[in-house]
Structure formats: structure tokens, C-alpha cells
Motif scaffolding. Structure first.
Motif, PDB file in Angstrom:
ATOM      1  N   UNK A 493       0.879  -1.252   0.057  1.00 46.92           N
ATOM      2  CA  UNK A 493      -0.062   0.082  -0.019  1.00 46.92           C
ATOM      3  C   UNK A 493       0.984   1.247  -0.087  1.00 46.92           C
ATOM      4  N   UNK A 494       0.611   2.159  -0.878  1.00 44.42           N
ATOM      5  CA  UNK A 494       1.271   3.375  -1.027  1.00 44.42           C
ATOM      6  C   UNK A 494       0.962   4.238  -0.054  1.00 44.42           C
ATOM      7  N   UNK A 495       1.943   4.793   0.821  1.00 43.10           N
ATOM      8  CA  UNK A 495       1.736   5.748   1.923  1.00 43.10           C
ATOM      9  C   UNK A 495       1.703   7.192   1.565  1.00 43.10           C
ATOM     10  N   UNK A 496       2.165   7.519   0.354  1.00 42.32           N
ATOM     11  CA  UNK A 496       2.008   8.883  -0.188  1.00 42.32           C
ATOM     12  C   UNK A 496       3.003   9.896   0.518  1.00 42.32           C
ATOM     13  N   UNK A 497       2.500  10.901   1.097  1.00 40.81           N
ATOM     14  CA  UNK A 497       3.421  11.910   1.695  1.00 40.81           C
ATOM     15  C   UNK A 497       4.227  11.262   3.023  1.00 40.81           C
ATOM     16  N   UNK A 498       3.616  10.121   3.370  1.00 41.76           N
ATOM     17  CA  UNK A 498       4.254   9.386   4.608  1.00 41.76           C
ATOM     18  C   UNK A 498       4.935   8.252   4.448  1.00 41.76           C
TER      19      UNK A 498
END
Length: 625
Positions: A493-498
Motif C-alpha cells: 500500500x502506497x503511503x503517499x506523503x508518509x
């Protein structure tokens, strides 16, 4: 197939390159300490056509109920009372309202300063819906219910009207449901035709084992064959002479070997047809494994594309030794066709790098139950061509095919073969050159023109070193055991900015986001990242492919993705998926078929995961993911 102009292709590639650069720049800007970033954004709808093919969600979350016709056959066989009783229960199920969804369509009890009537006999304004319940053109607020008709005793319920075993009974069903405008249900007939003797016998044996009757004797098999023949004499198949063209139906021959559809229009009908072409009664054996412990696991960080820790590398070596004897062979040592999937991130690829990929003639392979697999394909080599193993197909089959002998053409062919493997995982134990046949094998004796020819005239060429392909028939197919397939749909799962942060950092720096996520873990989407629903969507094509396989599959992926797959395979509600724990350095074996509930076995290979400091317990940082 439409060929796009070159300038359109160039524009597409340019747009993708700009998007990837923008993604990487934004990720670095969002978190400067991200030392090992994910280089490419996850597969999403916006990238469809450039990064892969879009698939509609396969794991359909529609309410369904199975109606067993045998439970309603209480009166005389085929009487109207039995049919009406079942129809009443179907109608109650279909018309049962979803109160939570219906409340969203209520008119508010007070609109501005308008007064509300105090007359108790008057219908409250809050109960007056914005839609007309009697209007057949309406779309139900909770639309999407599926009623499945089946019978556990097809012979006993043969004459029941809901059985659909004749043209008259099917016509009664179609007319009855069409006249019920309030229910507004659409009817689909699904006919499964099995006419291959080995499939019929396998089904009979599997059913008796599921019923606890043990192995099937010859007398029991003959009794079942008599019942099948008796049923076939009475049953009237769906007609393709035009007399039943007004019906919606699917005809499945030998579990997807051949499929015929008629009037299958609309989303749900098409999804049902697509999924049914992949299902079969052969038992499925799926092995799930997280990647070995990564460096980010040691530091308690999420996301990124880090390599393995020393403990993770040790797990990879142990996995490479465990797989050949426990997945790729029967208990008595016979080879089984097996498959391997990984994500595109290096920690899963490195975890699987020690798994060997030997080439095995298809004639020597068995299924998971020790039954011999026969290959019907053969190739005849002609003058001017030489046999060589081609690159594995998506099915892991390597055809011992044909190659031009001209040096320039030969070099171009080898270069093309090498280029086809660029997107695949490297296989350190057996580099590609060692899999090529020797010069003696590449000789072109007249005997190669004959199918299944094992010998030819003596060659004047000097002897060569033994090859992996020595003794292989020149006209058969080879199976690459555990052929590595890399799927970006299996990425974490891609956590984006995190990405690259720990959950302690997120809770300290963005407490509002941490609170939102704790309230709805399955629906929460990381800023510029993904949610569990996004994982559900991108697993759709893989679930279709996985269901179609008859071979064991080892999936090396990540915790969030494996949570969703585990919930699907073990028939658990998807709402529970984010809470399922997928331990490190552990293999989960899940077996399921059409007769028994799925069951799971776990094998812990070790070693113990490392800890960031000696005074702290090991924490992979993923438990909250």
C-alpha cells in the motif's frame, strides 16, 4: 488491434515520464529523509493504458443468498405450492430494505422554517422518499442483491419448476419474474456441462471425500455413472436453435474449456460471466509469504523500497531450500507444476531470489495429488531451423521451439529473447546461457523432422558438457518450475506523503490524520497515497488469474496486500482485513475447493527479526499499516 501512430505513443511515454518525475520530486519534497523511495507510483486508474490494463473490482461485495430447491420440495414433485413458497422467500429477500441506505433518501423532517404537521395520521415528512416506490424505472437505493438457486439433490428436484431442467420450466421462470414488476429481478441461467470422463470421476471422488465417505470404490463409481446417464437422458439443455434466444444464459463446458453466453448485458451479468470462466473444482493450494525483514522494518518505517536486513537475507536462503521439497514435489518426490509471484519492490524479489527454476519436461510433471499431466503439444522442426527453448510464457511454459540457423538472424533472435526477460526477476542460480542447449543439441539431423524422435545419426561435432536439456524430446514443451512473475499489483500500500516515516512520527506531526485513520482503517487514504479499497481494486486481475490456476502458487508480497488476499481466501469479511496479522518469516498454506471450507497451515522458517536496538523488542513498523 488498432495501431497507434508513433507520435501518439511518444506523447504517452512523455506524459508517463513527466508523471513519474513529478511523483518522485513530490515524494522527496514531502519527506526529505526518505532515503529509499518508491520510484514509480502505484498502478491507479489515471495510469491505465500506460502502466497496465484496468480491471473492474472482482471481489464483489453484493449481498447474496443461496436458495436450495431441495429444501422447498415438501409437496408433490413439481407442484405449484413448492414453487410459490420459494418465490415468496425470494421476493422477501429481494425487497428487504437496507435501512441505513434508505435513510439517505429521506426528506429532512424540517426544511428551513417550514412548519411540520402535527396530524398523527399523516405520513411524517421524514418518511416521504424522494423516489416513487411504485415506479419500476427507479434504481433501488440498495440495489445489488443476488439470489442463487441450486439443488443439493438434482435428481429428486428434477421436476420442480425452479430447477430449469426443461424449456417449459425455464419459460415459467422467465415469465413469472418478468411479471413481478415490484421485485424487478433479472434472470440468468448458468449451465455447467462436464463431458470429459476424468473430470466427472474427479468430481465424484472429491464430493465423496468431502462427505466423509473416503475413497470411491469401483461399485460406487458405477452407481454414480448410472445416475449421471439417467439425468442426461431427461435433461433438456439450453437450446441454441433460436427458441431460447430471449433468455440470458451462460453455458460452461468443462469449467471454462468452452463458454457460450447469450444476452449477457449489463455490469453484473458481464462480471458473473467473466468470473465463471476462471473457476473450477480442482483444489487450490496458495502459499502466502511476506518478504524477509527489510531495513525499514528494523527501523520501524513504512513504505519505500529498502533492501533486506541480514535476518531477511537468511529467511530468503531458508525459503529457497524449503520450496523445492515442500511446494514443487509430492510427498513421494514427484515434481509438481508450481508458480511464483512477487511484487516489483526489491524486498520481495530478493526474498525469492534463491528459489530454483529448473526446466522440466511437461511429460514428467504431476498435479498436487500425484496424477500425471499429459501434454498434447508437439512441434516438427524443418530444414534450416534449430530447436531451442524459448522464453517462458505467462503460464511458465517454455516451448522447445525453432530458431533460424543464419548467424545474423540467430543473433537477433537471441537478443530478442534476452530483451523479453528485462521485466522479470533475475534468477541467479541458473543464468540464461546455461539453459541453452549445447551445440550438439542444436544440430539439425534429419531425425528432428519426426515427432518425438529421441535419436539421430551420429554427429561429427566434438562432445559438449552435459546440459540441463540433455535427454529432452525435441518436439515437446518444457515447464519452468517456479517461473518468477513480477506484478506491480502486489506492491505494498502506497503511503503517499508518509512514505519512509514511522507511525510515531505520523501521530506526532499529523495527529488529525492519525485520528481519521484510526476511525476508518479500511477506507482511509493516505494523502496522495492509497487505501485498502485501492488494493482491492488492483488485486482484481490477479484474483481472476489465481482462480484459473490448477497449480500451487507461492505469493511473496507485503502485509497490507496479503491481508486482503488472506481475507478473500479464508472467506473473512473485508472489514476485518486491516486487523489481520501477517507475521514475518512465516509461510501460510491455504487450501480450498468447491466442497470444503478453506483451511490454513503455517510454517515458521525463522530467523527471529532484528531489533533496532538491543534493549527494544523487534518491531517491523507494519502492525498499524
Amino acid at each position: 488491434m488498432v495501431q497507434l501512430p508513433s507520435f501518439v505513443t511518444a506523447m504517452t511515454r512523455t506524459a508517463l515520464a513527466v508523471e513519474v518525475k513529478t511523483f518522485c520530486a513530490s515524494a522527496a519534497e514531502a519527506h526529505e529523509d526518505l532515503l529509499m523511495p518508491t520510484a514509480v507510483p502505484p498502478p491507479i486508474a489515471a495510469n491505465a493504458g500506460t502502466l497496465g490494463v484496468r480491471h473492474v473490482l472482482c471481489i464483489i461485495g453484493l449481498p447474496e443468498r443461496v436458495f436450495n430447491i431441495a429444501d422447498y420440495a415438501v409437496g408433490p414433485s413439481g407442484c405449484d405450492e413448492n414453487a410459490e413458497t420459494l418465490l415468496d422467500d425470494v421476493r422477501k429477500f429481494m425487497e428487504k430494505r437496507n435501512e441505513a441506505a434508505s435513510n439517505n433518501m429521506d426528506v429532512p423532517s424540517r426544511i428551513g422554517s417550514a412548519s411540520v404537521s402535527e396530524d398523527p395520521t399523516e405520513t411524517p415528512l421524514s418518511h416521504q422518499y424522494l423516489i416513487d416506490e411504485a415506479d419500476r424505472r427507479r434504481k433501488n437505493v440498495d440495489s445489488g442483491k443476488v439470489a442463487i438457486m441450486m439443488s443439493t439433490d438434482a435428481n429428486a428436484t428434477f421436476k420442480e419448476k425452479w430447477s430449469g431442467t426443461s424449456k417449459e420450466r425455464r419459460q415459467w421462470l422467465a415469465t413469472t419474474l418478468a411479471q413481478d414488476r415490484v421485485m424487478g429481478a433479472k434472470l440468468i441461467f448458468i449451465e455447467v456441462i462436464v463431458n470429459q470422463p476424468h473430470l466427472i470421476e474427479a468430481n465424484i471422488r472429491a464430493k465423496r471425500r468431502a462427505q466423509g465417505l473416503g475413497e470411491t470404490s469401483a461399485a460406487a463409481m458405477r452407481e454414480h455413472h448410472i445416475k449421471v446417464k439417467h439425468y442426461a437422458r431427461m435433461y433438456v439443455t439450453l437450446q441454441d436453435d433460436g427458441s431460447e434466444d430471449d433468455l440470458s444464459y451462460i453455458k460452461l463446458y468443462n469449467y471454462g474449456g468452452k463458454v457460450i453466453t447469450n444476452r449477457m448485458h449489463g455490469y453484473l451479468r458481464m462480471r458473473i460471466a467473466q468470473f465463471l470462466t476462471t473457476v473450477h473444482t480442482t483444489p487450490h493450494v496458495i502459499y502466502l509469504s511476506r518478504h524477509g525483514q527489510s531495513e525499514y522494518n528494523v527501523m520501524g518505517k513504512i513504505g519505500g523500497n529498502p533492501p533486506l536486513s541480514t535476518a531477511g537475507e537468511e529467511y530468503a536462503r531458508r525459503l529457497g531450500k524449503w520450496v523445492p521439497d515442500n511446494i514443487c514435489r509430492t510427498p513421494d518426490g514427484r515434481p509438481i507444476k508450481s508458480r511464483l509471484w512477487t511484487s516489483s519492490l526489491q524486498r520481495t524479489i530478493l526474498t525469492a531470489e534463491h528459489i530454483p527454476h529448473p526446466l522440466i519436461p511437461c511429460r514428467e510433471l504431476f498435479d498436487a495429488y500425484g496424477n500425471e499431466i499429459h501434454s498434447s503439444s508437439s512441434l516438427v522442426l524443418a530444414d534450416g531451423w534449430r530447436g531451442h527453448p524459448s522464453s517462458p510464457t505467462a503460464d511458465g511454459v517454455v516451448s522447445f521451439g525453432i530458431m533460424p540457423t543464419h548467424p545474423a538472424t540467430l543473433a537477433a533472435t537471441l537478443a530478442a529473447d534476452a530483451s523479453r526477460g528485462l521485466g522479470k526477476m533475475p534468477t541467479p542460480p541458473s543464468p540464461l546461457p546455461s539453459r541453452m542447449p549445447s551445440e550438439a543439441t542444436l544440430a539439425d539431423p534429419p531425425a528432428l523432422k519426426l515427432e518425438h524422435s529421441e535419436s539421430g545419426p551420429a554427429s561429427s561435432e566434438p562432445p559438449t558438457e552435459p546440459s540441463e536439456l540433455d535427454g529432452v524430446l525435441h518436439s515437446e514443451e518444457l515447464w519452468e518450475q517456479m517461473s518468477p512473475r513480477v506484478y506491480r499489483n502486489l506492491d505494498e500500500i502506497f503511503a503517499g506523503e508518509y512514505e519512509g516515516m514511522s507511525y510515531e512520527d505520523i501521530e506526532r506531526l499529523m495527529p488529525e490524520e492519525a485520528s481519521l485513520r484510526s476511525m476508518d482503517k479500511i477506507g482511509y487514504r493516505y494523502p496522495r497515497g492509497e487505501s485498502y479499497f485501492d488494493i482491492l481494486a488492483r488485486l482484481d486481475p490477479l484474483v481472476h488469474e489465481m482462480e484459473s490456476y490448477r497449480e500451487p502458487v507461492l505469493i511473496v508480497s507485503h502485509q497490507a496486500v496479503l491481508r486482503v488476499l488472506y481475507a478473500y481466501l479464508m472467506a473473512k469479511p473485508r472489514s476485518s482485513a486491516p486487523k489481520i496479522e501477517i507475521p514475518l518469516h512465516t509461510i501460510m498454506k491455504i487450501t480450498y475447493d468447491g466442497w470444503n471450507p478453506p483451511y490454513e497451515e503455517r510454517v515458521y522458517l525463522g530467523p527471529e527479526p532484528l531489533s533496532e536496538s538491543p534493549d527494544k523488542p523487534a518491531n517491523d513498523g507494519q502492525k498499524k499499516l
